[in-house]
Write a protein that holds these residues in place. Sequence first.
Motif, PDB file in Angstrom:
ATOM      1  N   LYS A  10       0.841  -1.191   0.000  1.00  0.00           N
ATOM      2  CA  LYS A  10       0.000   0.000   0.000  1.00  0.00           C
ATOM      3  C   LYS A  10       0.879   1.245   0.000  1.00  0.00           C
ATOM      4  O   LYS A  10       1.993   1.227   0.534  1.00  0.00           O
ATOM      5  CB  LYS A  10      -0.878   0.002   1.257  1.00  0.00           C
ATOM      6  CG  LYS A  10      -1.988  -1.021   1.204  1.00  0.00           C
ATOM      7  CD  LYS A  10      -2.891  -0.942   2.416  1.00  0.00           C
ATOM      8  CE  LYS A  10      -4.049  -1.911   2.230  1.00  0.00           C
ATOM      9  NZ  LYS A  10      -4.914  -2.024   3.395  1.00  0.00           N
ATOM     10  N   GLY A  12       2.574   4.422   1.226  1.00  0.00           N
ATOM     11  CA  GLY A  12       2.891   4.825   2.597  1.00  0.00           C
ATOM     12  C   GLY A  12       3.566   3.740   3.406  1.00  0.00           C
ATOM     13  O   GLY A  12       4.167   4.016   4.440  1.00  0.00           O
ATOM     14  N   VAL A  13       3.479   2.475   2.947  1.00  0.00           N
ATOM     15  CA  VAL A  13       4.189   1.408   3.658  1.00  0.00           C
ATOM     16  C   VAL A  13       5.629   1.388   3.156  1.00  0.00           C
ATOM     17  O   VAL A  13       5.876   1.306   1.954  1.00  0.00           O
ATOM     18  CB  VAL A  13       3.534   0.033   3.420  1.00  0.00           C
ATOM     19  CG1 VAL A  13       4.333  -1.076   4.092  1.00  0.00           C
ATOM     20  CG2 VAL A  13       2.105   0.033   3.945  1.00  0.00           C
TER      21      VAL A  13
ATOM     22  N   ASP B 153      -0.838   1.529  10.936  1.00  0.00           N
ATOM     23  CA  ASP B 153      -1.088   2.932  10.575  1.00  0.00           C
ATOM     24  C   ASP B 153      -1.052   3.802  11.838  1.00  0.00           C
ATOM     25  O   ASP B 153      -1.123   3.298  12.955  1.00  0.00           O
ATOM     26  CB  ASP B 153      -2.403   3.073   9.803  1.00  0.00           C
ATOM     27  CG  ASP B 153      -3.594   2.593  10.603  1.00  0.00           C
ATOM     28  OD1 ASP B 153      -3.749   3.018  11.755  1.00  0.00           O
ATOM     29  OD2 ASP B 153      -4.377   1.780  10.059  1.00  0.00           O
ATOM     30  N   GLU B 154      -0.906   5.109  11.624  1.00  0.00           N
ATOM     31  CA  GLU B 154      -0.693   6.025  12.742  1.00  0.00           C
ATOM     32  C   GLU B 154      -1.828   5.960  13.766  1.00  0.00           C
ATOM     33  O   GLU B 154      -1.598   6.018  14.976  1.00  0.00           O
ATOM     34  CB  GLU B 154      -0.530   7.463  12.231  1.00  0.00           C
ATOM     35  CG  GLU B 154       0.807   7.712  11.530  1.00  0.00           C
ATOM     36  CD  GLU B 154       2.002   7.542  12.469  1.00  0.00           C
ATOM     37  OE1 GLU B 154       1.978   8.083  13.589  1.00  0.00           O
ATOM     38  OE2 GLU B 154       2.956   6.836  12.073  1.00  0.00           O
ATOM     39  N   THR B 156      -3.747   3.432  14.469  1.00  0.00           N
ATOM     40  CA  THR B 156      -3.607   2.194  15.250  1.00  0.00           C
ATOM     41  C   THR B 156      -2.489   2.333  16.272  1.00  0.00           C
ATOM     42  O   THR B 156      -2.643   1.938  17.439  1.00  0.00           O
ATOM     43  CB  THR B 156      -3.329   1.005  14.301  1.00  0.00           C
ATOM     44  OG1 THR B 156      -4.387   0.928  13.337  1.00  0.00           O
ATOM     45  CG2 THR B 156      -3.232  -0.306  15.058  1.00  0.00           C
TER      46      THR B 156
END
Lengths: 78, 225
Positions: A10, A12-13, B153-154, B156
Amino acid sequence: MKVRVHVSLKPGVLDPQGRAIHHSLEGLGFAGVNDVRAGRLFELDVANTVTDAALDDMCRKLLANMVIENYRIEKVAA
Amino acid sequence: MAFTSAVITFPGSNCDRDMAVALETVSGTAPHRVWHGDTALPEGLDFIAVPGGFSYGDYLRCGAIASRSPIMQAVIAAAHRGVPVLGVCNGFQVLTESGLLPGALLRNAGLNFVCREVALKVENAQSLFTCAYEAGQVIRVPVAHHDGNYFADEATLDRLEGEGRVAFRYAEPVNGSARSIAGLLNDAGNVLGMMPHPERAIENTHGGTDGRGLFESAIRGLVDA
């Protein structure tokens, strides 16, 4: 039926492998490469009775990790 | 009361014996050894350990195939019933892949396999797995992994931190892990995944005993219960 499943990280990863490949391309003298993201390609040979929903399920349950990856299913003419 | 535990072995596990030795050394009772193809766990388990290694050759993604194995369905069900489950290294990857823990473990940011002793800060010393430590205590435990770079993700990450679910944090740069997360609890607190190997730090002749506290915590929790 031949099916290709493209799995990619994805946006951003962090992709350290892509970055290393990018760096290596630059080292070989290739200019103008802005970014490299490494992914994975699965080639499946499935019965014609396998539904789109089942293919989707295969991707979500195993072929891709939905936390970090996206997938795209491509049906290839036999 | 005997401490009844189990160690799961997948094809390619290589820390299962160390885990079994650690559990027996600290608890006095040898754990059950359970094979990946088994469909049921022994009755009355107090503790399940998912060990490190290269389950199924790390094919597809680290821990991905193991997390879909027959025995993991029983481990997932046990975890949902509240049985303590510890996943170390590849075991942590199996737990994220199985959905018992959020996030994912990516290739180390430096791309290298990191194999050395690291300093870990105990962030949460009130969990089932960490109550024998002091909050903020720094312990030294070995790591040996290629894919220990924790990602979520931020939103989380903020939630995990807010809920006190970061059990251990690296006290030095190791693998690029988000918020330096080395060990993570589930929301109920009965599942811990961590990349460092506490089972490799239980004897002075093997470089230290800082990992014992984790097993002592779990056993103390059982005795007090």
